[in-house]
Enzyme design. Structure first.
Site, short mmCIF file in Angstrom:
data_model
loop_
_atom_site.label_atom_id
_atom_site.label_comp_id
_atom_site.label_asym_id
_atom_site.label_seq_id
_atom_site.Cartn_x
_atom_site.Cartn_y
_atom_site.Cartn_z
N ASP A 63 -21.59 15.30 -3.18
CA ASP A 63 -20.66 15.27 -4.32
C ASP A 63 -20.63 13.84 -4.86
O ASP A 63 -19.64 13.12 -4.73
CB ASP A 63 -19.27 15.74 -3.86
N ASN A 109 -35.61 12.83 -0.10
CA ASN A 109 -35.10 12.54 -1.44
C ASN A 109 -35.39 11.10 -1.82
O ASN A 109 -35.41 10.20 -0.98
CB ASN A 109 -33.60 12.87 -1.53
N ARG A 110 -35.66 10.93 -3.12
CA ARG A 110 -35.73 9.57 -3.68
C ARG A 110 -34.96 9.58 -5.00
O ARG A 110 -35.47 9.19 -6.06
CB ARG A 110 -37.18 9.11 -3.86
N LEU A 111 -33.72 10.09 -4.94
CA LEU A 111 -32.92 10.26 -6.16
C LEU A 111 -32.66 8.92 -6.82
O LEU A 111 -32.73 8.80 -8.05
CB LEU A 111 -31.60 10.95 -5.82
N PHE A 113 -29.69 6.92 -6.62
CA PHE A 113 -28.31 6.74 -7.11
C PHE A 113 -28.12 7.26 -8.53
O PHE A 113 -27.57 6.57 -9.40
CB PHE A 113 -27.88 5.27 -7.06
N ASN A 169 -22.63 1.06 0.93
CA ASN A 169 -23.94 1.62 1.22
C ASN A 169 -25.02 0.57 1.01
O ASN A 169 -25.31 0.21 -0.12
CB ASN A 169 -24.18 2.84 0.33
N SER A 172 -29.68 2.87 1.44
CA SER A 172 -30.53 3.82 0.72
C SER A 172 -31.92 3.22 0.59
O SER A 172 -32.06 2.06 0.20
CB SER A 172 -29.97 4.11 -0.67
N ASN A 174 -33.99 4.09 -1.61
CA ASN A 174 -34.48 4.42 -2.95
C ASN A 174 -34.07 3.44 -4.04
O ASN A 174 -34.34 3.68 -5.22
CB ASN A 174 -34.05 5.84 -3.31
N THR A 175 -33.38 2.37 -3.67
CA THR A 175 -33.09 1.30 -4.62
C THR A 175 -33.81 0.07 -4.07
O THR A 175 -33.44 -0.42 -2.99
CB THR A 175 -31.57 1.05 -4.73
N LYS A 214 -22.64 1.52 5.78
CA LYS A 214 -23.57 2.60 6.15
C LYS A 214 -24.95 2.02 6.34
O LYS A 214 -25.47 1.33 5.45
CB LYS A 214 -23.58 3.67 5.07
N ASN A 243 -28.05 6.50 7.54
CA ASN A 243 -28.62 7.03 6.32
C ASN A 243 -29.97 7.72 6.65
O ASN A 243 -30.31 7.88 7.82
CB ASN A 243 -28.81 5.88 5.31
N THR A 244 -30.71 8.06 5.62
CA THR A 244 -32.02 8.71 5.82
C THR A 244 -33.04 7.70 6.37
O THR A 244 -32.83 6.49 6.29
CB THR A 244 -32.54 9.25 4.48
N GLY A 265 -32.03 15.50 7.85
CA GLY A 265 -32.06 16.80 8.50
C GLY A 265 -32.53 16.72 9.94
O GLY A 265 -32.54 15.66 10.56
N TYR A 315 -25.03 16.69 5.72
CA TYR A 315 -25.39 17.11 4.37
C TYR A 315 -26.50 18.16 4.44
O TYR A 315 -26.30 19.32 4.06
CB TYR A 315 -25.84 15.89 3.54
N THR A 316 -27.69 17.79 4.98
CA THR A 316 -28.84 18.70 4.95
C THR A 316 -28.55 20.03 5.66
O THR A 316 -29.01 21.08 5.21
CB THR A 316 -30.07 17.99 5.56
C1 LIG Z 1 -30.20 14.77 -1.46
C2 LIG Z 1 -29.52 13.67 -0.71
C3 LIG Z 1 -28.83 12.69 -1.39
C4 LIG Z 1 -28.20 11.66 -0.69
N1 LIG Z 1 -27.51 10.71 -1.38
C5 LIG Z 1 -26.83 9.75 -0.69
C6 LIG Z 1 -26.04 8.79 -1.38
O1 LIG Z 1 -25.91 8.82 -2.60
N2 LIG Z 1 -25.41 7.85 -0.63
C7 LIG Z 1 -25.50 7.79 0.73
O2 LIG Z 1 -24.90 6.92 1.35
N3 LIG Z 1 -26.23 8.70 1.40
C8 LIG Z 1 -26.88 9.69 0.73
N4 LIG Z 1 -27.62 10.61 1.42
C9 LIG Z 1 -27.73 10.48 2.89
C10 LIG Z 1 -26.73 11.37 3.63
O3 LIG Z 1 -25.41 10.99 3.35
C11 LIG Z 1 -26.97 11.30 5.14
O4 LIG Z 1 -26.73 9.98 5.60
C12 LIG Z 1 -28.38 11.71 5.56
O5 LIG Z 1 -28.85 12.75 4.72
C13 LIG Z 1 -28.46 12.18 7.01
O6 LIG Z 1 -27.61 13.27 7.23
P1 LIG Z 1 -28.13 14.81 7.21
O7 LIG Z 1 -29.32 14.88 8.11
O8 LIG Z 1 -26.96 15.62 7.70
O9 LIG Z 1 -28.46 15.14 5.80
C14 LIG Z 1 -28.26 11.64 0.72
C15 LIG Z 1 -28.95 12.64 1.40
C16 LIG Z 1 -29.58 13.66 0.72
C17 LIG Z 1 -30.30 14.74 1.48
#
Ligand SMILES: Cc1cc2nc3c(=O)[nH]c(=O)nc-3n(C[C@H](O)[C@H](O)[C@H](O)COP(=O)(O)O)c2cc1C
Length: 364
Positions: A63, A109-111, A113, A169, A172, A174-175, A214, A243-244, A265, A315-316
């Site tokens: 969200d 993901n490589r969204l 932000f 954060n 990430s 991706n930045t 984070k 984070n990822t 995931g 999340y995943t």
């Molecule tokens: C599609 C996607 C978007 C994400 N965007 C953010 C983000 O904007 N900020 C952030 O701190 N982490 C972001 N994350 C990372 C998650 O908050 C989490 O740290 C990570 O996915 C590991 O948890 P999970 O295995 O339960 O998904 C994102 C993860 C996914 C899959």
């Protein structure tokens, strides 16, 4: 299978970004069937001056724009972290930038932000500020910002009165350059300035909003040790771990495995849990730790707590298991306490820290 979980299965047939938009829209309309919150007092966690009804939270990124925090709380999450939000709105990276690795229960993901910016998110949070439920805000800098420190400071000042806690954060992938803030003089400068901004906000509001950072699972043990030292000195209240990952452990999926971005995931579970245990060992008992990475079952959530987490996030898992997952995990944790004759979820924290931390060298 519950209607919401069936709907989640259908959503997985669509392009991932469209599916995500539809899920947010359905949650906003209140059409995602929810289960009543477990509300079991044995699951309540009191940390950082906050009272979490259960330890299972929604991780940042689902969200991003604070469109549906209350719908997600109604689904059974004990807390919701919105964001990452940057000062100015931004589009993020070109598409495609989100990939499902279904055979692995994973996402890359490589969204970058993509979000509507500070003002839009603050407006939505102001509308719900009198409602119950723990809603936290995760902040980051704009990609083209000339002063990234300032972007975080602006986030702290704006959201300190609106957020249950704030997450800085710096992990990430991706930045470009963002992860460099996790070390050395960058980290010191950032945390000193964030703590000053928090103190200034507290003077106005009378409330010291907890500040967490984070971090990435790709740090070395040495980097983690240094980071915890600086965080403790600067009065940081907790860490979100993790984070990822930019690593690519063995994956079963045939497609997308080499896409650039952060992997989340199930394949992240071992690495992030061992890292969490190491963080608990280095940090001692006082720092709040939120364990995240690959939580998709009662067992996985239990293991995070046993490895040393106060709280967990996911999340995943929601993408693959559907919207009943948070309530199922909360109910399952309560059942496990009963079976093992443990009085309270806080007594699970750290019972397996040593075992998980020993795995750190092997999975990292
Ligand atoms: C599609 C996607 C978007 C994400 N965007 C953010 C983000 O904007 N900020 C952030 O701190 N982490 C972001 N994350 C990372 C998650 O908050 C989490 O740290 C990570 O996915 C590991 O948890 P999970 O295995 O339960 O998904 C994102 C993860 C996914 C899959």
């Amino acid at each position: 299978m519950n209607l919401g979980d069936r709907a989640a299965r259908v959503l997985r047939l669509l392009d991932p970004e469209r599916a995500h938009r539809l899920a947010i829209a359905a949650a906003a309309r209140g059409t995602i069937p929810t289960l009543p919150e477990a509300g079991d007092p044995r699951l309540a966690v009191n940390v950082m001056g906050l009272s979490f009804p259960n330890p299972v939270g929604l991780a940042a990124g689902f969200d991003k724009n604070a469109e549906v925090p209350d719908a997600m709380l109604a689904m059974g999450f004990g807390f919701v972290e919105v964001g990452t939000v940057t000062p100015l709105p931004q589009e993020g990276n070109p598409r495609p930038r989100l990939f499902r690795l279904a055979a692995d229960g994973a996402i890359i993901n490589r969204l970058g932000f993509n979000n509507e910016g500070h003002d839009a998110v603050a407006e939505r949070l102001e509308e719900r500020v009198d409602r119950n439920g723990i809603v936290a805000v995760n902040i980051g800098p704009n990609r083209n910002s000339e002063d990234r420190y300032y972007d975080y400071v602006a986030g702290v000042r704006l959201f300190a009165p609106l957020a249950a806690y704030l997450t800085i954060n710096i992990s990430s992938p991706n930045t470009p350059g963002l992860r460099d803030l996790q070390a050395g003089h960058h980290l010191v400068e950032l945390l000193v300035r964030a703590a000053e901004a928090r103190a200034a906000a507290a003077k106005e509001t009378g409330r010291r909003t907890p500040l967490l950072i984070k971090i990435a699972p790709d740090l070395s043990s040495r980097e983690l040790d240094d980071l915890i030292g600086v965080a403790t000195l600067s009065g940081i209240d907790g860490l979100i771990v993790t984070n990822t990952t930019t690593a690519r452990p063995h994956l079963r999926s045939r497609r997308h495995t080499q896409e650039k971005g952060g992997l989340s995931g199930r394949p992240l579970f071992d690495q992030s849990t061992a890292f969490l245990a190491r963080a608990r060992q280095l940090a001692g008992p006082d720092l709040t730790l939120i364990g995240v990475g690959g939580v998709d079952s009662v067992q996985a959530a239990w293991s995070k707590l046993a490895a040393g987490a106060d709280l967990v996030q996911l999340y995943t898992g929601l993408v693959y298991e559907g919207p009943t997952l948070p309530a199922r995990i909360a109910a399952g944790l309560a059942r496990r306490l009963e079976e093992r004759q443990i009085n309270h979820i806080r007594d699970v924290r750290g019972i397996e820290t040593a075992r998980w931390a020993a795995a750190w060298g092997q999975v990292a």
